[in-house]
Scaffold this active site. Structure first.
Site, short mmCIF file in Angstrom:
data_model
loop_
_atom_site.label_atom_id
_atom_site.label_comp_id
_atom_site.label_asym_id
_atom_site.label_seq_id
_atom_site.Cartn_x
_atom_site.Cartn_y
_atom_site.Cartn_z
N CYS A 88 0.83 -1.20 0.00
CA CYS A 88 0.00 0.00 0.00
C CYS A 88 0.87 1.26 0.00
O CYS A 88 1.55 1.54 -0.98
CB CYS A 88 -0.97 -0.03 1.17
SG CYS A 88 -2.39 1.07 0.95
N HIS B 278 -3.69 -5.56 1.21
CA HIS B 278 -3.43 -5.83 2.63
C HIS B 278 -3.93 -7.23 2.96
O HIS B 278 -4.82 -7.77 2.31
CB HIS B 278 -4.18 -4.84 3.52
CG HIS B 278 -3.60 -3.47 3.54
ND1 HIS B 278 -2.40 -3.17 4.16
CD2 HIS B 278 -4.06 -2.30 3.03
CE1 HIS B 278 -2.15 -1.88 4.03
NE2 HIS B 278 -3.14 -1.33 3.36
#
Length: 481
Positions: free
Chosen positions: A330, A427
């Site tokens: 991310c 994630h």
């Protein structure tokens, strides 16, 4: 439906775990239970079934209840972006970014959303277990409070106050809280718990009796230290420690100043072949690390500056020369590119920051926030990777032609030409046991074969057993109204 609230004498006294354990205990009694936290502050968030985001602690509590994650479980989520400002998420969706001073002006308008979410949950279950935030003793924040006694009064929810004996002064914590509270607030507190006791709880009998005598509150028990807590996802970045003990293969993760969704590492910590080490500010990246992970961040450009201030950019260059691997997740993925631009000032002052240059991509921050649960096909192994996305920004460039995975028929993430630097927006990828095993095999590590999800479920059962053994759970649940 009835509700019960656990408040604490301070932050990190164990409220989240107490609620999770009570959720599992109530569920085992045949009740449909929902967790609720009116206001939370955390950069460790989870994506909900209805397309929003909530604090990671409420996601764990929902798992303990055996119910789907809903935005109503945490209607106000504050995600710190700077030392004095935070993103404000209301009922799962980003509403604004504000300073602490301006949030105090916004707060009175949020009680309506808090109560709306609470009542929606009540309509769907037999019991709502509520977690407070910080401490009700912060009476300087009592005006327009939505997190502790302000909510309890508005919703007429009884409260049990938890103190932390491990940090010392638990008698003063509990007795002092009663002394400083408004009498009408104090009247909502039905009893107390003493949490995190090390040793024989009977040694605290005199102190326990003193608290009961001074406050007039009922004591529901002294809870010994629960060692299984370390195997559950942590919500607070303050809980991150250097835990470099373990197997022969070292994985280093950078402790960024605005680190987000750091529970990505939890499945790796259970692997006996790995030593997962958090590299904290002021420390050097260990030279014997095989992989360095750049985790998520709530402020990518801010944490790029923080990373450079620690000298980690120099350490990463040395790591790369030694043939080491780098994984960015991310915000960490964004940092690995050529540049990160924020023309609209979404995460801070408008501008553009040079990236680390290990991937040939460029990132532009956008106002649209992607919140979704995802299932992708890992390009290198063909395995399915399940996870979630929770980010702003769009990353594009030549290295995206070597994606990490294929997601909904499109390439996701990027890989360097030599295959040693990888970035992805996904994630939670290591919670998938098969993928984690294949990733470890690429490092020459034999996976444990353990199921991460089953391990978490077992710890939640152990936590409920722990509370049942030391606390009058039935009497606590009977207080709910």
């Amino acid at each position: 439906m009835p509700a019960l609230m656990i408040q604490g004498t301070g932050s990190n006294v164990g409220k989240s775990l107490l609620v999770a354990g009570l959720c599992r205990a109530a569920r085992r009694r045949g009740l449909k239970v929902m967790p609720f936290k009116p206001q939370n502050m955390s950069n460790n968030a989870a994506v909900t079934a209805d397309g929003g985001e909530i604090g990671r602690a409420q996601a764990l509590q929902a798992l303990a209840c055996g119910v789907a994650l809903l935005s109503d479980m945490n209607p106000v989520l504050l995600k710190p972006e700077t030392g004095v400002g935070a993103q404000v998420v209301v009922q799962g969706q980003r509403r604004t970014s504000t300073s602490a001073a301006d949030y105090a002006l916004l707060k009175p308008r949020l009680m309506e959303a808090v109560l709306q979410s609470f009542h929606r949950l009540q309509a769907q279950c037999d019991l709502v277990l509520v977690e407070g935030a910080g401490s009700p003793a912060e009476v300087n924040l009592r005006a327009n409070d939505i997190a502790n006694m302000g909510f309890a009064r508005a919703a007429d929810v009884p409260v049990i106050l938890a103190g932390d004996i491990d940090r010392g002064g638990v008698i003063a914590q509990i007795v002092g809280t009663q002394a400083i509270l408004d009498p009408e607030d104090a009247a909502l507190i039905a009893g107390f718990l003493v949490n995190k006791f090390r040793g024989d709880p009977r040694l605290f009998d005199d102190g326990y009796n003193l608290i009961e005598a001074r406050t007039g509150w009922w004591g529901f028990g002294v809870i010994p230290w629960f060692h299984g807590a370390a195997r559950l996802p942590a919500e607070d970045a303050l809980d991150l420690v250097d835990n470099g003990k373990g197997g022969p293969i070292k994985v280093a993760c950078l402790g960024l100043s605005r680190i987000a969704n750091f529970d990505d590492l939890d499945p790796l910590k259970q692997e006996p072949g790995l030593a997962v080490q958090m590299v904290m500010p002021g420390q050097a990246i260990p030279g014997d690390a095989v992989v360095v992970i750049l985790p998520g961040s709530k402020s990518t450009r801010g944490d790029l500056a923080f990373l450079r201030a620690q000298g980690w950019d120099v350490d990463l260059m040395a790591h790369r020369r030694r043939g080491g691997h780098i994984l960015g997740i991310c915000g960490g993925y964004q940092m690995l590119g050529q540049s990160v631009a924020d023309p609209d000032g979404i995460e801070g002052p408008p501008g553009e920051t040079a990236g680390l240059g290990y991937l040939d991509i460029r990132t532009v921050m956008t106002k649209d926030k992607r919140l979704t649960r995802s299932s992708a096909r890992h390009c290198a192994t063909g395995l399915t990777v399940t996870g979630y996305e929770i980010h702003i920004g769009r990353s594009e460039g030549p290295d995206c032609a070597r994606p990490f995975a294929m997601l909904e028929g499109r390439p996701e993430g990027a890989t360097s030409a030599d295959g040693r630097v990888t970035g992805s927006y996904l994630h939670g990828l290591f919670t998938d046991d098969a993928f984690r095993g294949a990733w470890l095999a690429g490092l020459g590590v034999q996976a444990s074969g353990l199921s991460y999800a089953q391990g978490v479920e077992q710890v939640l059962d152990d936590l409920a057993d722990h509370l049942e053994a030391h606390v009058d759970v039935a009497a606590m649940l009977a207080l709910a109204r």
